[in-house]
Write an enzyme that holds these catalytic residues in place. Structure first.
Site, mmCIF file in Angstrom:
data_model
loop_
_atom_site.group_PDB
_atom_site.id
_atom_site.type_symbol
_atom_site.label_atom_id
_atom_site.label_comp_id
_atom_site.label_asym_id
_atom_site.label_seq_id
_atom_site.Cartn_x
_atom_site.Cartn_y
_atom_site.Cartn_z
ATOM 1 N N PHE A 124 0.852 -1.179 0.000
ATOM 2 C CA PHE A 124 0.000 0.000 0.000
ATOM 3 C C PHE A 124 0.895 1.239 0.000
ATOM 4 O O PHE A 124 1.851 1.320 0.778
ATOM 5 C CB PHE A 124 -0.918 0.006 1.226
ATOM 6 C CG PHE A 124 -2.019 1.015 1.128
ATOM 7 C CD1 PHE A 124 -3.138 0.765 0.355
ATOM 8 C CD2 PHE A 124 -1.918 2.227 1.783
ATOM 9 C CE1 PHE A 124 -4.146 1.698 0.245
ATOM 10 C CE2 PHE A 124 -2.924 3.177 1.684
ATOM 11 C CZ PHE A 124 -4.045 2.910 0.902
ATOM 12 N N ASP A 190 2.613 -5.107 8.554
ATOM 13 C CA ASP A 190 1.385 -4.335 8.415
ATOM 14 C C ASP A 190 0.249 -5.347 8.268
ATOM 15 O O ASP A 190 0.197 -6.092 7.284
ATOM 16 C CB ASP A 190 1.495 -3.440 7.174
ATOM 17 C CG ASP A 190 0.250 -2.596 6.909
ATOM 18 O OD1 ASP A 190 -0.839 -2.972 7.378
ATOM 19 O OD2 ASP A 190 0.364 -1.584 6.198
ATOM 20 N N TYR A 213 -10.545 -0.047 11.233
ATOM 21 C CA TYR A 213 -11.790 0.325 10.541
ATOM 22 C C TYR A 213 -12.152 -0.604 9.394
ATOM 23 O O TYR A 213 -13.203 -0.434 8.784
ATOM 24 C CB TYR A 213 -11.719 1.775 10.031
ATOM 25 C CG TYR A 213 -10.515 2.111 9.182
ATOM 26 C CD1 TYR A 213 -10.441 1.737 7.844
ATOM 27 C CD2 TYR A 213 -9.460 2.824 9.729
ATOM 28 C CE1 TYR A 213 -9.353 2.050 7.074
ATOM 29 C CE2 TYR A 213 -8.359 3.156 8.962
ATOM 30 C CZ TYR A 213 -8.309 2.768 7.628
ATOM 31 O OH TYR A 213 -7.213 3.081 6.867
ATOM 32 N N LYS A 214 -11.316 -1.592 9.107
ATOM 33 C CA LYS A 214 -11.644 -2.534 8.042
ATOM 34 C C LYS A 214 -12.452 -3.693 8.647
ATOM 35 O O LYS A 214 -13.579 -3.517 9.064
ATOM 36 C CB LYS A 214 -10.377 -3.010 7.342
ATOM 37 C CG LYS A 214 -9.590 -1.893 6.664
ATOM 38 C CD LYS A 214 -8.422 -2.443 5.892
ATOM 39 C CE LYS A 214 -7.453 -1.372 5.421
ATOM 40 N NZ LYS A 214 -8.030 -0.254 4.690
ATOM 41 N N ARG A 357 -12.117 -5.291 -6.492
ATOM 42 C CA ARG A 357 -11.859 -5.952 -5.206
ATOM 43 C C ARG A 357 -13.169 -6.302 -4.510
ATOM 44 O O ARG A 357 -14.107 -5.490 -4.473
ATOM 45 C CB ARG A 357 -11.059 -5.050 -4.273
ATOM 46 C CG ARG A 357 -9.681 -4.687 -4.710
ATOM 47 C CD ARG A 357 -8.857 -4.136 -3.551
ATOM 48 N NE ARG A 357 -9.584 -3.174 -2.726
ATOM 49 C CZ ARG A 357 -9.168 -2.705 -1.564
ATOM 50 N NH1 ARG A 357 -8.020 -3.124 -1.056
ATOM 51 N NH2 ARG A 357 -9.873 -1.814 -0.892
#
Length: 398
Positions: A124, A190, A213-214, A357
């Site tokens: 990312f 990560d 938050y995912k 995705r």
């Protein structure tokens, strides 16, 4: 597999009751849990209590009497089991980008004789941006080497995502960690795209970072977390020496004196309202058997891949054990395809240049949902609904 068989699997699903604990709009199949998780039903009441009962009635006394001051550590201890960590090893607060900066900076200081940072250049982007900024701040002289070279012998730190944000490909954390350590390098994992979707274990890593938050469903802008292995607690330095990492913050000393243990990696005042939402989410996760989550994740992603078949190129690994809880597909016009699919009630997202995705959150996505999502995607392709010109204009957030 047909839809009736999927409904039968839903009826037998040991996690089926958790779906009722989330707010899901009628007519929506939400496959974006890998970007922003759905809203837990108890969150609104928990935030209301923080606003009205704690802030409203206790005012500044909430720091002492409502537990606000300790939240970075108490939330860290609650979250720790989800990443294979123990009490006093995780601190919560700030954002993932900040945690990456802290972890890599601390690792570099622990390996001052080395000037190489290894990372997957497909990581990312914020991971690379933070490393680039840190290297510039330190005066240059650092090399960012691609993992593809597979050379750790002179590396100070290896920074990797357990699950690739685009393809969902999963690294073998134990073996890569052992390989880095054998070469004398430290490793930072990560786990943003794996925590809450599978069993995560960073206990042998040096540092780990992640967001909440995912898959953890703590809400937009929810605080991130930082894990520091206990073997580094005494020597690792927090370069962001904010007052909450001081040994005695309310002594208001003019010089920084680091706290002992993980608290030295706290930085600033915790965002209390965001912590309230995180605490509501953790109320759910403390009751979730992660082995069942992982088993269902692999089953759902495999079902989706089988139903889509060869209509789109699979960008994710074909082996479900080698991917996270995500399926990525390629289409040269992926953005309008996704926009059209969302208008049909199936929500995924798009990553440039051509990735569609789909993130499967096992607590609120079922087998029939997966069947319906795949058949709707095929319908969008068959009827070429994506060719509508309104889908060509890109929104600010894709």
């Amino acid at each position: 597999m047909d839809r009736d068989q999927c409904l039968a699997l839903d009826a037998e699903d040991p996690l089926r009751a958790f779906k009722e604990e989330f707010v899901l709009p009628e007519g929506v199949i939400y496959l974006v849990g890998n970007s922003l998780g759905a809203l837990p039903r108890r969150t609104a009441e928990r935030v209301r209590r923080t606003v009205e009962d704690e802030w409203g009635r206790q005012l500044v006394g909430g720091w002492n009497h409502a537990g606000w001051y300790a939240q970075p550590l108490t939330a860290g201890d609650r979250l720790a089991p989800l990443i294979g960590a123990g009490p006093g090893q995780v601190v919560v607060g700030n954002a993932t980008s900040i945690a990456i900066f802290q972890a890599v900076a601390a690792a570099l200081r622990l390996r001052p004789e080395r000037r190489v940072i290894v990372s997957d250049l497909r990581n990312f982007p914020t991971d690379h941006y933070m490393v680039q900024g840190l290297a510039k701040l330190l005066g240059g002289g650092y090399e960012l080497r691609d993992l593809a070279e597979r050379r750790f012998d002179d590396a100070a730190v290896v920074l990797l995502s357990e699950v690739d944000y685009r393809t969902g490909a999963r690294h073998d954390v134990p073996s890569v960690t052992a390989e880095a350590h054998a070469a004398g390098a430290l490793i930072v994992w990560d786990v943003c795209h794996s925590v809450g979707a599978m069993e995560v274990d960073v206990s042998e890593a040096d540092f780990a970072v992640g967001c909440t938050y995912k898959y953890l469903n703590a809400g937009p802008g929810a605080p991130a977390f930082l894990y520091v292995n206990p073997r580094h607690h005494a020597a690792a330095e927090n370069v962001l020496s904010g007052w909450h990492g001081h040994a005695e913050p309310f002594a208001f000393e003019t010089g920084f004196r680091p706290a002992e243990g993980i608290r030295r990696f706290a930085v600033s005042t915790p965002h209390v309202l965001s912590f309230a939402a995180l605490e509501a989410a953790l109320d759910v996760w403390e009751r979730v058997p992660m082995d069942q989550v992982r088993a269902k994740s692999m089953a759902l992603t495999s079902l989706f891949v089988d139903l889509v078949g060869d209509r789109l190129e699979l960008a994710s690994p074909a082996d479900p054990a080698a991917r996270g809880s995500q399926v990525s597909l390629r289409h040269p016009d992926g953005y309008p395809v996704m926009r059209a699919l969302i208008d049909q009630g199936v929500h995924g997202d798009f990553r440039a240049p051509d990735i569609l995705r789909f993130g499967f959150a096992p607590l609120y996505i079922g087998y029939a949902d997966t069947y319906d999502a795949a058949t709707t995607l095929l319908e969008v392709l068959d009827k070429e609904l994506w060719r509508d010109e309104r889908y060509a204009t890109r929104l600010a957030v894709t």
